[in-house]
Design an enzyme around this catalytic site. Sequence first.
Site, short mmCIF file in Angstrom:
data_model
loop_
_atom_site.label_atom_id
_atom_site.label_comp_id
_atom_site.label_asym_id
_atom_site.label_seq_id
_atom_site.Cartn_x
_atom_site.Cartn_y
_atom_site.Cartn_z
N LYS A 118 -39.61 81.34 -35.64
CA LYS A 118 -39.31 81.54 -34.22
C LYS A 118 -38.74 80.28 -33.57
O LYS A 118 -37.76 80.36 -32.83
CB LYS A 118 -40.58 81.98 -33.48
CG LYS A 118 -40.98 83.42 -33.83
CD LYS A 118 -42.32 83.77 -33.24
CE LYS A 118 -42.67 85.22 -33.52
NZ LYS A 118 -44.07 85.52 -33.26
N ASP A 137 -44.22 82.26 -39.69
CA ASP A 137 -43.66 83.10 -38.63
C ASP A 137 -43.26 82.26 -37.42
O ASP A 137 -42.21 82.45 -36.83
CB ASP A 137 -44.72 84.16 -38.26
CG ASP A 137 -44.17 85.14 -37.26
OD1 ASP A 137 -43.20 85.83 -37.61
OD2 ASP A 137 -44.71 85.20 -36.14
#
Length: 814
Positions: free
Chosen positions: A681, A677
């Site tokens: 980002k 994740d």
Amino acid sequence: MKVLKFGGTSVANAQNISLVKDIVATCATDKCIIIVSALGGVTDTLLNAADLSSKKDERYKTVLKEIEKRHLDTVKSLIPIHGQSTVLSKIKSELNTLEDLLEGAFLIGEITPQLSDKIVSYGEMLSSYIISEYFQHQQLNAAHVDSRTLIVTNEVNEKAAVNFKITNTNCQKFFSETPHKIIVAGGFIASSENGNPTTLGRGGSDFTAAIIAAAVNAEVLQIWTDVSGMYTANPKLVKQAKAIPNISYEEAMELSHFGAKVLYPPTIQPVLSKGISLEIKNTFRPEDKGTLITKSQNEKGKTVRGISHVENIALLSLEGPGMVGIPGISKRFFEVLSQAEISVVLITQASSEHSICVGISADDIDKAVQIVNNAFEYEIERGKIKPVIAEKNLAIIALVGDNMKSHQGLSGKMFSTLGKNNVNIRVIAQGASERNISAVIKKDDVKKALNALHEEFFEENIKQLNLFVMGVGNVGAKFLNQVCQQKKYLKENLKLNIRVIGLSNSRTMVFDEGGIPLKNWEDTLASGEKANKEQFFEKVNQLNYRNSIFVDNTASAEVSTTYNSYLGNSISVVTCNKIACSSEYSNYQELKSLARTYNAPFLFETNVGAGLPIIDTLKHLIASGDKILKIQAVLSGSLNFVFNNFNDQTSFHDVVKQAQEEGYTEPDPKIDLSGVDVMRKILILARESGNQLEIDDIENKSFLPQESLDTDNNDDFFASLVKYEGYFQKLYADAVAKESKLKYVAQFEEGKASVGLQEIPKGHDFYNLEGSDNIVLFYTERYPNQPMIIKGAGAGADVTASGIFADIIRIGNF
Ligand code: ADP
Ligand code: ASP
Ligand code: MG
């Protein structure tokens, strides 16, 4: 003397006719002339019967029965029993003659325009007779006159030209001599000098009323209809349209000519020439002010008064090198059209004279192509002119207003509004009076174009945003609640009117063009049809609303593959789903480029730091000329939550479970803990800073044991966390020993990105990061030593939902 005209809906049935009587009774202190249309829909029904009989289709008899029943029922409801028989027998006898006419058409299998006019006249003949009888039974001093004895025309059927000289004399004589206060006459119908029945064109009852009003010098002409005046746009298509209080004759004429059906265009001329004021009023809301049409100037400062449109338009273009500088080509072109009685609605000619393009009714296009090609056969054969080009399925929209000529920039505003909404403009024309700017667009775009223009020119900047929301889990549900709560505030303060028109989860989907009620969306959605992503898109596209926004609140890869369809059709996309922006660079690029090409914002602020304005700030830095040197960040609210709560008193497993339960992790927590994740980002931030990077280019020093990484479901993953509790405790103890805290850090510098767990010493910007907070340090050319810092809650359904909301508001202000 007053002239009042009541249209088809106003006299559609006994109940409506009794409202008409109330209106007539209140203004009958003076002499009144009442013009009525056929009972609503009867003209169409009569034409249908005529058509069927001429095709030798026996069903005309059923249609005739329907017509008979409508009229007899109306009489029975309106007229007291003792007076019914005379009226009923008169009507039956008229209908017998009508039956004979239809039978005649049936036998010869043909209908002439003359016979058609004769048949269609029954509508107004019967309605006016019934209404006058009813008035008399209501103790009004009323009488009936057959308007065919007053209005005299030439011999052209279906849209005859009025002989004003004879007509005016007839009217003046009749109305000055009649002893009755109220005279009822049918609109639309007339007769030729030879006494043959003619009609004034569809919608022509308005015209009858105007002709009579002018002939008798009436003090006012009132057109009573089913809407409260002439509106800023057709109220059936534009919900926000409003009645225009005052308007000039010329403006009204222009609006009606360009499709404002509420007034039949020829109506204005007779009243204008006599300076008679014209009011448009609503039979069903007589207390509404309506529209007053006069000579007087319209309200100061108002430029665009109305927007109208004509559907069913086709374009006919003549072009070729042989047209340049040759006189007479246009003359011949228009001559053949006029000889064929094809009326031209709009004309443009390129200044190079290379082409002439006209807008005509789509019904005439096939005929027009044939006659124009025939007329220019010689030039076409020699290649001087190309065969004429026809384009169908078009419409004209027009901005109308007397004061438009003294204002610059209106056409620019009109075209940019259409452009922003991806409405393609085929042709533009501005009338020499500059009272009208028209554009030819696709028929399918009419509703969107009208609403977008209406919003731009009339709605004091209230902008309607039409949302299509997919995903109603943690974030989606919160989002809908926020929209529900903020709706009123946004409308009042930001002039944004937000409507959720489509809603879907993985099981069902619903659409409601009026806006899905957000108080109980759960029930509405549960009763929807089976969900399907492709069909959802098809529906959004087909609805073709301006300011349409697709909102993706899912974490689904499949949903993220549909963005290109939305953007490619000018539908904006707002998403908290990171998959698209962290997929292959080419896909990210394509989506961005579609967004630019189709003027549809693609916003994903919540991809990094939930509701924190990280991407937006980055964009502003770059747009203002700054350059990103380095990014250092703690970007995982979930990991920060986990490491802030994990210590020697807790277990790693329990803390991760808690994070999951409180909505701080992705549905699959391994995506957070493995660092994937955070990789996504930092990848997105690097890309937004202008770097071409792929996910595989990011170095990920995962802190998870290999066994945890290798699991393929949540249960196994959580089990592995229990198994490796000792390992996690050691990570913690090592950090504590160095008076440091564990933080999962992402970094981007000199084209390279990495993510990994770090021991952050006291005094570092990251050390005191609380709860699920995120922090980003932007080192840029303007902030080289002291970075720009953005810090705050970076995970959680509420802040993510508000980030999505913020993106939607950005689009609203776009
Ligand atoms: P009537 O039967 O009373 O003559 P029409 O159907 O001919 O009524 O005209 C009224 C209708 O015109 C309205 O119901 C509305 O749908 C349509 N219309 C189109 N454009 C406009 C406009 N700009 N303002 C008002 N009505 C309009
Ligand atoms: N009844 C005619 C029509 O429907 C005329 C009118 O109503 O104005 O066109
Ligand atoms: Mg009408």
